[in-house]
Design a protein around this motif. Sequence first.
Motif, PDB file in Angstrom:
ATOM      1  N   LEU A  66      42.836  23.573  38.481  1.00 32.69           N
ATOM      2  CA  LEU A  66      43.360  24.931  38.336  1.00 32.69           C
ATOM      3  C   LEU A  66      42.743  25.839  39.397  1.00 32.69           C
ATOM      4  O   LEU A  66      41.547  25.763  39.680  1.00 32.69           O
ATOM      5  CB  LEU A  66      43.037  25.459  36.934  1.00 32.69           C
ATOM      6  CG  LEU A  66      43.849  26.668  36.453  1.00 32.69           C
ATOM      7  CD1 LEU A  66      45.326  26.304  36.353  1.00 32.69           C
ATOM      8  CD2 LEU A  66      43.336  27.147  35.094  1.00 32.69           C
ATOM      9  N   ALA A  67      43.554  26.703  39.962  1.00 32.11           N
ATOM     10  CA  ALA A  67      43.099  27.617  41.018  1.00 32.11           C
ATOM     11  C   ALA A  67      42.146  28.672  40.442  1.00 32.11           C
ATOM     12  O   ALA A  67      42.142  28.926  39.234  1.00 32.11           O
ATOM     13  CB  ALA A  67      44.299  28.292  41.671  1.00 32.11           C
ATOM     14  N   PRO A  68      41.344  29.310  41.297  1.00 33.49           N
ATOM     15  CA  PRO A  68      40.346  30.278  40.811  1.00 33.49           C
ATOM     16  C   PRO A  68      40.924  31.434  40.005  1.00 33.49           C
ATOM     17  O   PRO A  68      40.360  31.805  38.969  1.00 33.49           O
ATOM     18  CB  PRO A  68      39.690  30.773  42.103  1.00 33.49           C
ATOM     19  CG  PRO A  68      39.815  29.628  43.048  1.00 33.49           C
ATOM     20  CD  PRO A  68      41.148  29.019  42.740  1.00 33.49           C
ATOM     21  N   LEU A  69      42.026  32.044  40.452  1.00 29.69           N
ATOM     22  CA  LEU A  69      42.542  33.209  39.742  1.00 29.69           C
ATOM     23  C   LEU A  69      43.055  32.860  38.341  1.00 29.69           C
ATOM     24  O   LEU A  69      42.690  33.547  37.369  1.00 29.69           O
ATOM     25  CB  LEU A  69      43.633  33.894  40.564  1.00 29.69           C
ATOM     26  CG  LEU A  69      44.174  35.201  39.968  1.00 29.69           C
ATOM     27  CD1 LEU A  69      43.041  36.186  39.713  1.00 29.69           C
ATOM     28  CD2 LEU A  69      45.226  35.818  40.885  1.00 29.69           C
ATOM     29  N   PRO A  70      43.883  31.814  38.181  1.00 26.71           N
ATOM     30  CA  PRO A  70      44.263  31.440  36.814  1.00 26.71           C
ATOM     31  C   PRO A  70      43.058  31.046  35.950  1.00 26.71           C
ATOM     32  O   PRO A  70      43.018  31.347  34.756  1.00 26.71           O
ATOM     33  CB  PRO A  70      45.209  30.246  37.019  1.00 26.71           C
ATOM     34  CG  PRO A  70      45.737  30.407  38.397  1.00 26.71           C
ATOM     35  CD  PRO A  70      44.623  31.009  39.184  1.00 26.71           C
ATOM     36  N   SER A  71      42.065  30.406  36.553  1.00 23.89           N
ATOM     37  CA  SER A  71      40.854  30.052  35.810  1.00 23.89           C
ATOM     38  C   SER A  71      40.147  31.306  35.325  1.00 23.89           C
ATOM     39  O   SER A  71      39.680  31.377  34.181  1.00 23.89           O
ATOM     40  CB  SER A  71      39.908  29.237  36.692  1.00 23.89           C
ATOM     41  OG  SER A  71      40.474  27.999  37.045  1.00 23.89           O
ATOM     42  N   ALA A  72      40.075  32.311  36.188  1.00 21.91           N
ATOM     43  CA  ALA A  72      39.433  33.568  35.813  1.00 21.91           C
ATOM     44  C   ALA A  72      40.179  34.249  34.674  1.00 21.91           C
ATOM     45  O   ALA A  72      39.560  34.819  33.765  1.00 21.91           O
ATOM     46  CB  ALA A  72      39.361  34.493  37.022  1.00 21.91           C
ATOM     47  N   ALA A  73      41.497  34.180  34.704  1.00 21.14           N
ATOM     48  CA  ALA A  73      42.293  34.767  33.633  1.00 21.14           C
ATOM     49  C   ALA A  73      42.002  34.081  32.300  1.00 21.14           C
ATOM     50  O   ALA A  73      41.884  34.743  31.258  1.00 21.14           O
ATOM     51  CB  ALA A  73      43.783  34.669  33.969  1.00 21.14           C
ATOM     52  N   VAL A  74      41.860  32.759  32.342  1.00 24.00           N
ATOM     53  CA  VAL A  74      41.519  32.019  31.125  1.00 24.00           C
ATOM     54  C   VAL A  74      40.137  32.430  30.618  1.00 24.00           C
ATOM     55  O   VAL A  74      39.920  32.613  29.411  1.00 24.00           O
ATOM     56  CB  VAL A  74      41.562  30.500  31.385  1.00 24.00           C
ATOM     57  CG1 VAL A  74      41.016  29.728  30.183  1.00 24.00           C
ATOM     58  CG2 VAL A  74      42.985  30.056  31.685  1.00 24.00           C
ATOM     59  N   LEU A  75      39.194  32.596  31.519  1.00 24.64           N
ATOM     60  CA  LEU A  75      37.843  32.993  31.132  1.00 24.64           C
ATOM     61  C   LEU A  75      37.830  34.371  30.484  1.00 24.64           C
ATOM     62  O   LEU A  75      37.126  34.594  29.492  1.00 24.64           O
ATOM     63  CB  LEU A  75      36.917  32.986  32.349  1.00 24.64           C
ATOM     64  CG  LEU A  75      36.681  31.639  33.033  1.00 24.64           C
ATOM     65  CD1 LEU A  75      35.670  31.799  34.164  1.00 24.64           C
ATOM     66  CD2 LEU A  75      36.198  30.600  32.041  1.00 24.64           C
ATOM     67  N   VAL A  76      38.580  35.304  31.035  1.00 30.80           N
ATOM     68  CA  VAL A  76      38.652  36.647  30.460  1.00 30.80           C
ATOM     69  C   VAL A  76      39.218  36.595  29.046  1.00 30.80           C
ATOM     70  O   VAL A  76      38.699  37.240  28.123  1.00 30.80           O
ATOM     71  CB  VAL A  76      39.506  37.561  31.357  1.00 30.80           C
ATOM     72  CG1 VAL A  76      39.846  38.864  30.641  1.00 30.80           C
ATOM     73  CG2 VAL A  76      38.766  37.872  32.654  1.00 30.80           C
ATOM     74  N   ALA A  77      40.280  35.820  28.866  1.00 28.95           N
ATOM     75  CA  ALA A  77      40.881  35.689  27.542  1.00 28.95           C
ATOM     76  C   ALA A  77      39.933  34.997  26.569  1.00 28.95           C
ATOM     77  O   ALA A  77      39.819  35.389  25.405  1.00 28.95           O
ATOM     78  CB  ALA A  77      42.192  34.905  27.647  1.00 28.95           C
ATOM     79  N   LEU A  78      39.231  33.967  27.046  1.00 25.58           N
ATOM     80  CA  LEU A  78      38.295  33.245  26.196  1.00 25.58           C
ATOM     81  C   LEU A  78      37.128  34.136  25.788  1.00 25.58           C
ATOM     82  O   LEU A  78      36.694  34.113  24.621  1.00 25.58           O
ATOM     83  CB  LEU A  78      37.784  31.998  26.923  1.00 25.58           C
ATOM     84  CG  LEU A  78      36.796  31.111  26.145  1.00 25.58           C
ATOM     85  CD1 LEU A  78      37.423  30.609  24.852  1.00 25.58           C
ATOM     86  CD2 LEU A  78      36.339  29.943  27.017  1.00 25.58           C
ATOM     87  N   ALA A  79      36.613  34.928  26.722  1.00 22.15           N
ATOM     88  CA  ALA A  79      35.508  35.834  26.410  1.00 22.15           C
ATOM     89  C   ALA A  79      35.915  36.830  25.327  1.00 22.15           C
ATOM     90  O   ALA A  79      35.142  37.115  24.404  1.00 22.15           O
ATOM     91  CB  ALA A  79      35.050  36.568  27.662  1.00 22.15           C
TER      92      ALA A  79
END
Length: 268
Positions: A66-79
């Motif tokens: 997974l690319a960095p930006l989609p990964s970051a979006a997942v992290l924000v949602a998970l947090a």
Amino acid sequence: MSAGADRWPVGAGLRLSLTTLTVLPLRAGRVDRRTAALAMAWAPAVGLALGAVLAATAWGLTELGLAPLPSAAVLVALAASLTRGLHLDGLADTFDALGSYTTADRALAIMKSPEAGPLGVSAIAAVLLVDAAALSALVARHDWLVIAAGYAVGRLGITLCCARRIPAARPDGLGALVSGSVPAAACAAWALALVGLGAVASQLSGAAGPDWPGAHWVRAGSAVLLGCAVALLLVRHCVRRFGGVTGDVLGAGCELATAVALLALSAA
């Protein structure tokens, strides 16, 4: 319960911190001012644990391609999910109250309302955008340990909001229970510890970065300093505006400190 445990309920404070700041379904046990003070003092450690989960998730998503930006979006949602969105709700309520330009009592009533106004929604959107942008840069550089450190710094914002001599805006609620309960020495100790943690995390990340001496320490120190500064500025404004802090202000301090810390840590 033994007399020693009653005098220094460390375990009870940690349980209360975990059950208040995360979705973990732990029994809080005793809830009094002393235990609440310990819970707020434990907040950076809880943030470090949360950051470790997010860092491990980021590593896994990267391994899956997974690319960095989609990964970051997942992290924000998970947090947000792992904290029940509690801090984001506090951010929205605090900014709605601050933006009301009315009396302190009316502003506190607005803060307590379950509805979110346009300023509160905008504050959430802005913070999440900053988080996602900073996390994207950290994921791209494989700065896994730095991600964990950033969330620990963010939770230091909660501890600072509860520092000695900071009053409560209301006679009841979480703010009244924890306001002014954490010694300044504990706040300072956590700040110094997190500077060291951030510097070590930056050095161990293996990512390319500044090659001049002390760069990792400056990076970590800037993140802690700026994260603490934004939380304290918020507290100062809320004390002047409302007469003190509330549970919502703690959440707002956490979210602002996290966003600023991650942004500082993402700087190359």
